[in-house]
Design an enzyme around this catalytic site. Sequence first.
Site, PDB file in Angstrom:
ATOM      1  N   ASP A 330       0.877  -1.174   0.000  1.00 23.63           N
ATOM      2  CA  ASP A 330       0.000   0.000   0.000  1.00 23.63           C
ATOM      3  C   ASP A 330       0.912   1.220   0.000  1.00 23.63           C
ATOM      4  OD1 ASP A 330      -2.085   1.721   0.172  1.00 23.63           O
ATOM      5  OD2 ASP A 330      -2.697   1.167   2.203  1.00 23.63           O
ATOM      6  N   ASP A 591      -0.580  -4.105   6.664  1.00 24.55           N
ATOM      7  CA  ASP A 591      -0.732  -4.013   8.113  1.00 24.55           C
ATOM      8  C   ASP A 591      -2.183  -3.912   8.564  1.00 24.55           C
ATOM      9  OD1 ASP A 591      -1.359  -1.510   7.205  1.00 24.55           O
ATOM     10  OD2 ASP A 591       0.042  -0.416   8.501  1.00 24.55           O
ATOM     11  N   ASP A 595      -5.694  -7.325   5.055  1.00 26.55           N
ATOM     12  CA  ASP A 595      -4.487  -7.750   4.336  1.00 26.55           C
ATOM     13  C   ASP A 595      -4.116  -9.214   4.555  1.00 26.55           C
ATOM     14  OD1 ASP A 595      -3.718  -5.385   2.958  1.00 26.55           O
ATOM     15  OD2 ASP A 595      -3.055  -4.503   4.839  1.00 26.55           O
TER      16      ASP A 595
END
Length: 842
Positions: A330, A591, A595
């Site tokens: 990300d 995180d 995910d």
Amino acid sequence: MTNSDKKLAFWSIPASKVLQELQTTTEGLKGSESSERLKIYGANILKPKKRSDALKILLSQFKSPVTLLLLFAAGLSFFLQESTNTIIIVTIIVISSLLGFWQEKGSADAFEKLLSAVQIRAAVLRDGKKTEVPVEEIVPGDIIILSAGDMIPADCLILESNDLFVSEATLTGESYPVEKSVGALKAESPLAKRINSLWMGTSVVSGSGKALAVFTGKETEFGKISETLRLRPPRTEFEEGVSRFGYFLMEVTMLMVVAIFAINVYLQRPVLDSFLFSLALAVGLTPQLLPAIISVNLSHGAREMAQNKVIVKRLASIENLGSMSLLCSDKTGTLTEGELQLHSFQDLKGDQNEKVLLYASLNAYYQKGFENPIDRAILSQNKVDLAQYEKLGEIPYDFIRKRLSILVSKSGTNLMITKGALSNILNVCSLAEIEPGKTVEILEIKEQIEQQFKEFSEKGFRTLGVAYREMGQQKTIKKEQETGMTFLGFLFFFDPPKPGISKTIQSMEQLGISLKIITGDNKFVAASISREIGLKNSKVITGSELDKMSSEALIAQVNDTDFFAEIEPNQKERIILALKKSGKVVGYMGDGINDASALHAADVGISVDSAADVAKDAADIVLMEKSLDALVEGVKGGRKTFANTLKYVFMATSANFGNMFSMAGASLFLPFLPLLPTQILLTNLLTDFPEMTIATDTVDRELVEKPHRWDMGFIRKFMIVFGITSSVFDYLTFGVLLLLLPGRIEEFRTGWFIESVISASMIVLVIRSRKPFFKSKPGKYLLAATLLIGGITLCLPLTPLGVPFGFKPLPISVILILGIIVGLYILTAEIIKNIFYKRVKF
């Protein structure tokens, strides 16, 4: 509860009775009680941990087939009254096993210490006080305190629920979070409908609560499933490579040993001597230290990586981290600072609007989900006392609706306020407020809204929408009521790129790692960030475009795309699998609660210490800070570990293999065994010493600069080329010794023993590097061990210890000639190495 109690459906029993059944209270267990229960119920894990107790590791050193055969041979020698052979064989086995034990025990202890740094912990009440304990120590009767982002550590009965929503997708497949509440249900209620219960392996999406642990470990619903499926993590590419290498050497060894034994018996050599000789050759050919060397290398690598704030949870993943050629991540907190700043809060006229900020602040303040940078940024600018509003209800954020709603009340007026992704907010709005008290149909102004959204997105601003709906006297809300709302305005956030991020990305590219960004942000923001940080490929694929692609089309396009925008959680996994199918070793850094599946799908799952429990649990590697710089250091550590492990493989398949092959051949035409079995075992033991220091050896920069993968074809070619080179000089040694020492069998064996050990030790310094050996400095421990073994080998025939092995002192002239042969071998190997690496790519 015992297995017989398991038949009781705890979700159908009042909480007071379950507390009584488990002999606990709402204040939790006492510390001493929890310790006793841990002994009774066992650790809260689905399968027993591999214990690293000293006795088990020591016994494991004697489990290899070769070692067991040697012990059998020692017993046979004793039975035939060959006491000297028996003592020597047993002594060598014990020394070799103790060396392996010392190395493995040290590495296992160090690894366990590192793991404790990233242990998943749970908040429980013990002795009436809130305390955090490792999830493995949760026992039936514990009172667990839960908040957003927590993993559920056991099967539980809910005692308190405050807007508690739980994701049960891992157990039931249900995408939407389930709202949990207190109360008893019917015993026949299906698992997905047991809203008063929590299940191990699921996770809290929003809200908070208190629950009673009823079942732990294998007794949980998740435990029953895993017991049925016998799930185990897939083997890494490195583990597969080691396995293939082991089988390859085993085949070569068995073929050679059986052939040598049969031929020696045919030539009417003593059967026992022939058997022991064949066994000794098997020991020489078998890299029995490989498991210990790998364990020590990985553990040493993990310790070095920990110094760079990279914690390894699964040792074998170090090699995959080193092999990684592509990282998916990300952008928030990785490419950017991660602390969003609220740039502006605007109405439809483009003016700052305090009502937009107030409604956004109410939504951020009263939501009970995972604490996030967006809400922190909103609340940092709020100046109104929000306590004058009373919260009545909440519909938590999920990754399908992409919005969050709360119901608040003030002065008898109940108001639902919704905040979320702009397109998802517009989908539930029928009106838009253009000025206080004045609204228009949303369709009349939708084009203007989308234009404002595009303008700010192209500048790199993340945009959310805010909407509201008056709910009359209604005191609860459901997601079906998110309709007929009034659009109020925009929230524009800015998350600046990290200083030096472009340089970090260049460092990754120099290491042969390309970066791909997978984000939920819109494509305009993605393109803006891509330009700012200097990503070469500006092509963006959106989640909606991804949905329309076939798997084949995605595989064809995935390598040419650096940015994936507006991506749903389930699409992350699809992107990663497509990248893997295209031949990449893929790392994924995440995180968040959403995910976990992507972390499992990647070759290397990477998370951070501050991550949600569910993400940290799924990861192989945990960074103590969310930084690509830390990851770059981790990759270098992984590559050093991989390089040092391969050095041992190259040593085992070159000098060792060459020496044993030469000995096997020589035994066919010499009228005596070229080395006695005990001398071969001693040769093998002494050459192992330098190899045991490989973990501390220095690694050339060239081996760190790009990823390498396990290549059996390359290893076979290396073994053939360098094994033959070794054999050529072995046969040269035979000829010289037969010429200089005719008919002096003991001196012949002593000479070849000295040449074998010293050449095998010195060649380590050549094949450890692709550079000329004098241009690549070895590690100090490797160099010291090599010189020490050389000295011991030269001195051994001169000492009383040489007598039981059958050694005799050699004339100085013979030792000097042997030195010249070893020197020529080293120079020839250096020349061949240079040619080999030019012609054979690795």
